[in-house]
Design a protein around this motif. Structure first.
Motif, short mmCIF file in Angstrom:
data_model
loop_
_atom_site.label_atom_id
_atom_site.label_comp_id
_atom_site.label_asym_id
_atom_site.label_seq_id
_atom_site.Cartn_x
_atom_site.Cartn_y
_atom_site.Cartn_z
N VAL A 1 2.43 3.69 -14.73
CA VAL A 1 2.52 3.14 -13.38
C VAL A 1 1.63 1.91 -13.21
CG1 VAL A 1 3.07 5.39 -12.42
CG2 VAL A 1 0.69 4.63 -12.48
N ALA A 2 0.84 1.60 -14.23
CA ALA A 2 -0.06 0.44 -14.12
C ALA A 2 0.70 -0.86 -13.88
CB ALA A 2 -0.95 0.34 -15.36
N PRO A 3 1.84 -1.13 -14.57
CA PRO A 3 2.56 -2.38 -14.27
C PRO A 3 3.04 -2.45 -12.82
CG PRO A 3 3.30 -1.45 -16.36
CD PRO A 3 2.45 -0.43 -15.71
N ILE A 4 3.50 -1.32 -12.29
CA ILE A 4 3.97 -1.32 -10.89
C ILE A 4 2.79 -1.54 -9.95
CG2 ILE A 4 5.19 0.00 -9.14
CD1 ILE A 4 6.61 1.48 -11.36
N ILE A 5 1.66 -0.88 -10.26
CA ILE A 5 0.46 -1.08 -9.43
C ILE A 5 0.01 -2.54 -9.53
CG2 ILE A 5 -1.97 -0.45 -9.20
CD1 ILE A 5 -1.23 2.37 -10.02
N ALA A 6 0.11 -3.11 -10.73
CA ALA A 6 -0.26 -4.51 -10.88
C ALA A 6 0.65 -5.41 -10.05
CB ALA A 6 -0.19 -4.91 -12.36
N ARG A 7 1.96 -5.07 -10.02
CA ARG A 7 2.87 -5.85 -9.18
C ARG A 7 2.54 -5.67 -7.70
NH1 ARG A 7 6.81 -4.34 -13.09
NH2 ARG A 7 7.53 -2.59 -11.81
N CYS A 8 2.11 -4.46 -7.34
CA CYS A 8 1.68 -4.25 -5.95
C CYS A 8 0.47 -5.13 -5.64
CB CYS A 8 1.36 -2.78 -5.72
SG CYS A 8 2.79 -1.68 -5.77
N MET A 9 -0.46 -5.18 -6.57
CA MET A 9 -1.63 -6.04 -6.35
C MET A 9 -1.21 -7.51 -6.26
SD MET A 9 -4.26 -4.06 -6.14
CE MET A 9 -3.20 -2.87 -5.35
N GLU A 10 -0.26 -7.89 -7.12
CA GLU A 10 0.24 -9.26 -7.04
C GLU A 10 0.91 -9.51 -5.69
OE1 GLU A 10 2.81 -9.72 -10.35
OE2 GLU A 10 1.22 -9.69 -11.85
N GLY A 11 1.65 -8.50 -5.21
CA GLY A 11 2.27 -8.65 -3.90
C GLY A 11 1.25 -8.80 -2.78
N ILE A 12 0.14 -8.04 -2.90
CA ILE A 12 -0.91 -8.16 -1.89
C ILE A 12 -1.54 -9.55 -1.94
CG2 ILE A 12 -3.18 -7.29 -1.21
CD1 ILE A 12 -2.26 -4.52 -2.10
N VAL A 13 -1.81 -10.02 -3.17
CA VAL A 13 -2.37 -11.36 -3.31
C VAL A 13 -1.39 -12.41 -2.78
CG1 VAL A 13 -3.15 -13.08 -4.98
CG2 VAL A 13 -3.84 -10.71 -5.24
N VAL B 1 0.85 -1.20 0.00
CA VAL B 1 0.00 0.00 0.00
C VAL B 1 0.88 1.25 0.00
CG1 VAL B 1 -1.70 1.30 1.33
CG2 VAL B 1 -1.96 -1.15 1.08
N GLY B 2 1.99 1.21 0.73
CA GLY B 2 2.93 2.32 0.67
C GLY B 2 3.49 2.52 -0.73
N ASP B 3 3.78 1.41 -1.42
CA ASP B 3 4.23 1.52 -2.81
C ASP B 3 3.13 2.08 -3.70
OD1 ASP B 3 6.63 0.48 -2.03
OD2 ASP B 3 6.18 -1.57 -2.63
N LEU B 4 1.89 1.69 -3.44
CA LEU B 4 0.78 2.26 -4.20
C LEU B 4 0.70 3.77 -3.98
CD1 LEU B 4 -2.12 -0.33 -3.66
CD2 LEU B 4 -0.91 0.17 -5.78
N ALA B 5 0.89 4.20 -2.76
CA ALA B 5 0.90 5.64 -2.48
C ALA B 5 2.01 6.33 -3.27
CB ALA B 5 1.07 5.89 -0.98
N GLY B 6 3.16 5.68 -3.34
CA GLY B 6 4.26 6.25 -4.12
C GLY B 6 3.91 6.38 -5.60
N GLN B 7 3.20 5.40 -6.14
CA GLN B 7 2.80 5.47 -7.54
C GLN B 7 1.76 6.56 -7.77
OE1 GLN B 7 4.57 3.84 -9.80
NE2 GLN B 7 5.71 3.23 -7.97
N ARG B 8 0.86 6.76 -6.81
CA ARG B 8 -0.10 7.86 -6.95
C ARG B 8 0.63 9.19 -6.93
NH1 ARG B 8 -3.03 5.07 -9.55
NH2 ARG B 8 -3.97 7.09 -9.99
N GLU B 9 1.70 9.29 -6.13
CA GLU B 9 2.50 10.51 -6.13
C GLU B 9 3.20 10.69 -7.47
OE1 GLU B 9 5.07 9.91 -2.86
OE2 GLU B 9 3.63 10.62 -1.34
N VAL B 10 3.67 9.60 -8.07
CA VAL B 10 4.29 9.69 -9.40
C VAL B 10 3.28 10.20 -10.41
CG1 VAL B 10 5.28 8.33 -11.27
CG2 VAL B 10 6.04 7.94 -8.94
N VAL B 11 2.06 9.69 -10.36
CA VAL B 11 1.00 10.15 -11.28
C VAL B 11 0.76 11.64 -11.08
CG1 VAL B 11 -1.45 9.96 -11.83
CG2 VAL B 11 -0.09 7.89 -11.49
#
Length: 630
Positions: A268-280, A107-117
């Motif tokens: 950032v979608a691939p990184i977000i996808a990897r974050c989702m994969e990490g959560i799963v 989730v912290g990585d997701l926050a970082g990607q939202r900041e990148v966007v």
């Protein structure tokens, strides 16, 4: 048939493509200057609305950037608020908690990607949109100014043409009147020739003025037609086409900006996808069986469940025991607890003249004893093993640091220009001192672990823990409270009418003489093994080094001949007394407490026997539940 359908379909699709290409070519040839040359005002309104739409899109992006920034900030605060606290670190071994920590990380990585966007939209899109809007407004203003000037020039020329035409019309009417006047004067016989000549001259002048006005009108008309043709065929279309280019540039810019914003999101979608994969993956790593095993490993004490409570036939019991049992049950407001009694409620056993200091085990930062003797056996061994591993790691690090300092000293001695070897000497001494201290601590905790692993209730006795060896002399207390002294040469020593015990083991004495006190209480609880009791024997633990050095051989406990009971206790578990100084007991049996636990894990009790005497000895404190008299 299918072939015909396929061919028909292909022809229809090709015709559609051809029509689209022709429409695109036709649209590309169409321009505002030729198609809507007379809609200058509407074009001005349209272009202004288009730029306003561009500004509206820019405001939309700014609001979205603010939302993305706020969302990222709230996600980071959320992650920070739910980070495991220091007091919750022990729960981190469970797979569910590890998965939750990994979830927080993702989730912290997701926050970082939202900041990148947010940053990318601000730098790549919003600034470009703002710049384009400013440029379009300036160019539109210039185009409208040029169009207004052209229109003013055409209007001025049309006004000149209108004046020339009116002048020509007036001159023509005046010349016609002059001709009519001349004709009437020429036919009038009453007028003189001079008067007729005057009318002729006026006629000639008027005709000349009419011709001049006609020429001027023709000239102005030609100028107007030329200017009008140039205005509507070249000048005005050029301005309108420039406005068309501006509007197309604005439209193309919106298209590129929308696509660019989507590309920012897609980057950032691939990184977000990897974050989702990490959560799963974190969720899939949770293993309920493993967590259950870790709960067992963490809280398992090693005790066995209590047996059935035996039936007490009061008719077969001693009357005094029945009276004591009834008396203990009738007492109210008494302190009852499992395990060791609190020292703040009861009086401790003290040495002669109360001159010996406290020998309790020092406590760690979390309130536990240094040797973890207050923990169940499994947990104690686990804590000791962890402490040993930590010390071994520190020893390895300190050894590497010492080796590095030694190599540095050798280099300095070989080449004094690199440095003074004496500057490293102090660091080497400090490192050696730290290393020696760590090794002593490691040896101490290894001793704790050995005692916790090999000592068992069945193979040790509380009496043996109270026996101290020094100079070949041993003093032991039997179950009846008497003391027999034995020398190695077989000589007997008289009973000194009290409990006589040694102060400490040779091991502890040697450590004190070496200046290193292990501060071990040698807990003798059933779950941790039987060690050396020092709480009831004040000289065996943390006693003063000077007191040990001056040859204090024997310490005595201040006890009276007949010990009054301090309370009663009930056996929670059966206990088989297979060692000297302890007595057996059955589950549920009531006993008298005559000496409480002083930190060694044993409580001294007694009970009436069939011969109207007393059986006295020690039982494990954790095996009984005590009720003390007020």
């Amino acid at each position: 048939m299918l072939a015909l359908l396929a061919s028909g379909t292909s022809r229809s699709s090709s015709s559609i493509k051809l029509a689209e290409s022709e429409s695109a070519a036709q649209n590309s040839n169409m321009s505002w200057g030729t198609e809507i040359w007379d809609q200058n005002d509407n074009i001005a309104i349209h272009t202004n609305r288009g730029i306003d739409a561009l500004d509206k899109y820019a405001n939309f992006l700014r609001d979205r950037v603010a939302i993305e920034t706020e969302y990222a900030g709230k996600l980071r605060r959320l992650v920070k608020n739910y980070q495991p606290k220091k007091k919750e670190e022990e729960d981190n071994e469970y797979t569910s908690m590890q998965a939750f920590r990994n979830l927080l990380k993702e989730v912290g990585d997701l926050a970082g990607q939202r900041e990148v966007v947010s940053e990318s939209l601000q730098l790549q899109v919003i600034q470009a949109v703002t710049l384009l809007s400013k440029t379009l407004r300036e160019d539109r203003k210039k185009c409208l100014s040029d169009g207004a000037m052209l229109q003013q020039n055409l209007t001025t020329q049309l006004s000149s043409l209108d004046r020339a035409k009116r002048n020509y019309e007036k001159a023509y009417r005046d010349s016609e009147k002059a001709v009519d006047s001349y004709k009437r004067a020429d036919m009038d016989l009453n007028l003189s020739r001079a008067e007729v000549e005057r009318y002729k001259n006026v006629m000639t002048a008027k005709i000349q003025q009419s011709d001049d006005a006609k020429n001027e009108y023709a000239n102005q008309l030609q100028k107007t037609n030329n200017l009008q043709q140039q205005h509507f065929s070249m000048l005005l279309p050029a301005v309108l086409n420039r406005l068309q280019e501006l509007d197309e540039k604005r439209t193309r810019g919106i298209r590129e900006f929308i696509i660019g914003a989507a590309e920012v999101e897609s980057s950032v979608a691939p990184i977000i996808a990897r974050c989702m994969e990490g959560i799963v993956k974190a969720g899939e790593s949770i293993n309920e069986k493993e967590d259950s095993f870790k709960v067992i490993e963490r809280y398992q004490s090693g005790f066995t469940p209590p047996r059935d409570i035996p039936f007490e036939d009061l008719s077969k019991l001693d009357p005094d025991a029945v009276q004591e049992s009834h008396y203990s049950n009738s007492i109210s407001n008494h302190l009852t607890m499992k395990g060791t009694m609190g020292a703040n409620k009861l009086k401790k056993r003290v040495g002669i003249f109360n001159i010996f200091g406290s020998t309790k085990n020092s406590l760690t930062a979390d309130g536990q004893k240094e040797d973890f003797s207050d923990l169940p056996p499994n947990q104690r061994r686990k804590k000791l093993q962890g402490k040993i591993t930590e010390l071994q790691q520190k020893i390895a690090q300190e050894t590497n640091a010492r080796d590095g300092l030694m190599k540095m000293k050798i280099v300095y001695e070989a080449n004094s220009s690199l440095g003074n070897p004496m500057t490293v000497e102090g660091q080497l001494n400090e490192s050696e001192h730290k290393l020696e201290k760590l090794k002593l601590d490691l040896k101490k905790y290894q001793g704790y672990l050995d005692k916790a692993s090999q000592a068992q209730v069945a193979t040790s006795s509380p009496q043996a823990n109270r026996n101290q060896l020094q100079n070949g002399h041993r003093t032991s207390r039997h179950s009846n409270g008497s003391a027999d002294d034995h020398h190695e040469d077989g000589d007997d020593q008289p009973d000194d009418a009290g409990s006589l015990s040694r102060s400490g083991s040779e091991d502890n004495v040697a450590q004190i003489q070496n200046g290193h006190n292990n501060n071990n209480n040698g807990s003798a609880s059933p779950e941790s093994g039987l060690g050396t009791s020092h709480t009831s024997l004040p000289g065996s633990g943390q006693g003063s080094a000077n007191e040990n050095a001056i040859g204090e051989d024997t310490y005595y406990e201040t006890e009276v001949e007949t010990l009054n009971p301090l309370g009663t206790c009930r056996a929670l578990y059966p206990f088989e007394a297979s060692s000297e100084g302890s007595i057996p007991m059955n589950e549920g049996e009531e006993l008298q407490v005559i000496e409480i636990d002083q930190g060694d894990g044993w409580t001294r009790v007694r009970r009436a026997n069939n011969s109207n005497g007393w059986d006295e000895g020690f039982v494990p404190t954790s095996y009984i539940e005590c009720t003390l008299y007020a």
